[in-house]
Write a protein that holds these residues in place. Structure first.
Motif, PDB file in Angstrom:
ATOM      1  N   TYR A  91       1.932   0.442   9.904  1.00 25.11           N
ATOM      2  CA  TYR A  91       1.801  -0.746   9.055  1.00 25.11           C
ATOM      3  C   TYR A  91       1.605  -2.011   9.869  1.00 25.11           C
ATOM      4  O   TYR A  91       0.761  -2.842   9.550  1.00 25.11           O
ATOM      5  CB  TYR A  91       3.038  -0.872   8.166  1.00 25.11           C
ATOM      6  N   THR A 125      -2.039  -1.347   3.171  1.00 31.71           N
ATOM      7  CA  THR A 125      -2.028  -2.805   3.172  1.00 31.71           C
ATOM      8  C   THR A 125      -3.007  -3.376   2.146  1.00 31.71           C
ATOM      9  O   THR A 125      -2.778  -4.462   1.603  1.00 31.71           O
ATOM     10  CB  THR A 125      -2.363  -3.345   4.570  1.00 31.71           C
ATOM     11  N   GLN A 128      -1.307  -3.036  -1.162  1.00 24.06           N
ATOM     12  CA  GLN A 128      -0.264  -4.057  -1.230  1.00 24.06           C
ATOM     13  C   GLN A 128      -0.853  -5.387  -1.711  1.00 24.06           C
ATOM     14  O   GLN A 128      -0.270  -6.070  -2.564  1.00 24.06           O
ATOM     15  CB  GLN A 128       0.383  -4.241   0.146  1.00 24.06           C
ATOM     16  N   ARG A 132      -0.226  -7.548  -5.443  1.00 26.04           N
ATOM     17  CA  ARG A 132       0.067  -8.979  -5.627  1.00 26.04           C
ATOM     18  C   ARG A 132      -0.738  -9.560  -6.788  1.00 26.04           C
ATOM     19  O   ARG A 132      -0.278 -10.470  -7.478  1.00 26.04           O
ATOM     20  CB  ARG A 132      -0.226  -9.748  -4.341  1.00 26.04           C
ATOM     21  N   SER A 146       4.773   3.751  -2.697  1.00 31.01           N
ATOM     22  CA  SER A 146       4.753   2.724  -1.652  1.00 31.01           C
ATOM     23  C   SER A 146       5.901   1.742  -1.830  1.00 31.01           C
ATOM     24  O   SER A 146       6.000   1.063  -2.866  1.00 31.01           O
ATOM     25  CB  SER A 146       3.418   1.972  -1.691  1.00 31.01           C
ATOM     26  N   LEU A 148       6.119  -0.982  -0.213  1.00 25.68           N
ATOM     27  CA  LEU A 148       5.489  -2.304  -0.167  1.00 25.68           C
ATOM     28  C   LEU A 148       5.000  -2.725  -1.554  1.00 25.68           C
ATOM     29  O   LEU A 148       5.194  -3.866  -1.976  1.00 25.68           O
ATOM     30  CB  LEU A 148       4.323  -2.295   0.816  1.00 25.68           C
ATOM     31  N   VAL A 149       4.365  -1.802  -2.253  1.00 26.08           N
ATOM     32  CA  VAL A 149       3.878  -2.096  -3.609  1.00 26.08           C
ATOM     33  C   VAL A 149       5.046  -2.362  -4.539  1.00 26.08           C
ATOM     34  O   VAL A 149       5.035  -3.322  -5.321  1.00 26.08           O
ATOM     35  CB  VAL A 149       3.012  -0.929  -4.127  1.00 26.08           C
ATOM     36  N   VAL A 152       6.510  -5.846  -3.917  1.00 28.61           N
ATOM     37  CA  VAL A 152       5.673  -6.924  -4.453  1.00 28.61           C
ATOM     38  C   VAL A 152       5.873  -7.079  -5.955  1.00 28.61           C
ATOM     39  O   VAL A 152       5.938  -8.195  -6.483  1.00 28.61           O
ATOM     40  CB  VAL A 152       4.186  -6.645  -4.135  1.00 28.61           C
TER      41      VAL A 152
END
Length: 276
Positions: A91, A125, A128, A132, A146, A148-149, A152
Motif C-alpha cells: 500500500y 488505492t 479507496q 471517497r 478492504s 481502507l474502503v 472511508v
C-alpha cells in the motif's frame, strides 16, 4: 572502438533533439529506461517514451534489447522487472503512484453508482479514492474486504458498510482467505468495483497473489456487472493469477494515457470503456 582508438556510440537518428538539446545515445537511454522500471515496477511504453524524449518505436526496440539481456520483461504496452508476475506492491508504494489519474478514474466510476444501489468494492488505492466519492450518495449498501474502503465510508450514516470475514493481508490492508470468500457466497449485488495489478485483452484482470485473486473472483461472482478500475500503468500488464476473464468484464474505467491498442482490443471483446 576503431583502430584509431575512437569510441563510436550506438545512437538512433530519430533521437536527435529538435529543440536544440544534445542527442540521446542508446546506452544512456536504455540505462534511464531501466532506472524508471526499477523505480516503479511497471511502466507503460508511452511514459517511457516521454521520459527519455524518444519515439515509442525507438523505446520498443530498447525494451527488446534490455529483455534479451534479462534486465526486464517486455509486455504489450510497457515493461516490468523480472519477477513482477509474482511481486505484489504494498500500500505505501502504490498510494503515491499516479494519484491524479486515480482521482479522475474515481470521479468517473462514481457516476456508475446510483442512490439505493447495492455494490461490492475490492481493495486498492484506486478503489479507496472511489469510495471517497460514494459519500455523496444515499441509501447505499457496500460490501467490501478492504479496510481502507470501510474506513472511508465509516463516517457516512447514509451508507451501510459490511466487511467480509477473513485473514488480514497487511500489504494491501484487505481481508483474504476462505472466510472472506465464503462470506460473499450467495450474495447478489448490482455491480462489483474492483482493481488489480494488470489487465490485458487476452487474460483480463490479474494479480500476483492467489489469496487476493480468490476474493476478487468472489467479489466479481456476486455482481450482475463487473467494473474494473485501472490506471494506465496496469493496462497491457499481465501478472501471475487471473482473477476476472475479459468476457466477464462489463466496464473499464481508466485514464487517457492507457495504450490505445489494448483498449481497442478490450472494446472489441465487449468491454465498455470510460476514459477519464
Amino acid at each position: 572502438m576503431n583502430s584509431c582508438g575512437r569510441v563510436y556510440y550506438d545512437r538512433d537518428v530519430s533521437d536527435t533533439q529538435s529543440d536544440g538539446r544534445r542527442p540521446v545515445f542508446a546506452a544512456e537511454r536504455r540505462q534511464r529506461i531501466l532506472e524508471l522500471v526499477r523505480a516503479n515496477g511497471a511502466v507503460s511504453l508511452r511514459e517511457l517514451a516521454q521520459a527519455v524524449h524518444s519515439s515509442e518505436v525507438t523505446v520498443r526496440r530498447d525494451l527488446r534489447a534490455l529483455e534479451s539481456e534479462g534486465l526486464l520483461n517486455r509486455h504489450h504496452g510497457g515493461a516490468t522487472l523480472p519477477g513482477e508476475l509474482s511481486r505484489e506492491a504494498g500500500y505505501s508504494h502504490k498510494v503515491s503512484l499516479e494519484s491524479a489519474e486515480k482521482a479522475a478514474i474515481a470521479d468517473l466510476a462514481a457516476a456508475l453508482v446510483e442512490d439505493g444501489d447495492a455494490i461490492v468494492v475490492g481493495p486498492g488505492t484506486t478503489t479507496q479514492e472511489f469510495a471517497r466519492r460514494l459519500t455523496r450518495h444515499a441509501e447505499l449498501a457496500v460490501v467490501t474486504n478492504s479496510l481502507l474502503v470501510a474506513q472511508v465510508l465509516s463516517a457516512s450514516p447514509r451508507i451501510e458498510v459490511m466487511l467480509t470475514g477473513g485473514t488480514l493481508r497487511g500489504s494491501i490492508l484487505a481481508l483474504v482467505g476462505s472466510a472472506a470468500e465464503h462470506s460473499l457466497a450467495g450474495l447478489r449485488v448490482r455491480r462489483a468495483f474492483i482493481s488489480g495489478n494488470g489487465l490485458t485483452a487476452e487474460r483480463g484482470l490479474s494479480t500476483p497473489n492467489m489469496q487476493v485473486a480468490g476474493v476478487d473472483r468472489a467479489l466479481a461472482a456476486a455482481a450482475e456487472e463487473v467494473v474494473v478500475l485501472a490506471d494506465h500503468t496496469k493496462i497491457g500488464v499481465d501478472t501471475m493469477v487471473q482473477t476476472v476473464a475479459p468476457d466477464r468484464i462489463d466496464h473499464l474505467v481508466t485514464d487517457d494515457s492507457a495504450p490505445r491498442d489494448v483498449l481497442d482490443e478490450l472494446s472489441a471483446r465487449g468491454v465498455r470503456l470510460h476514459v477519464a
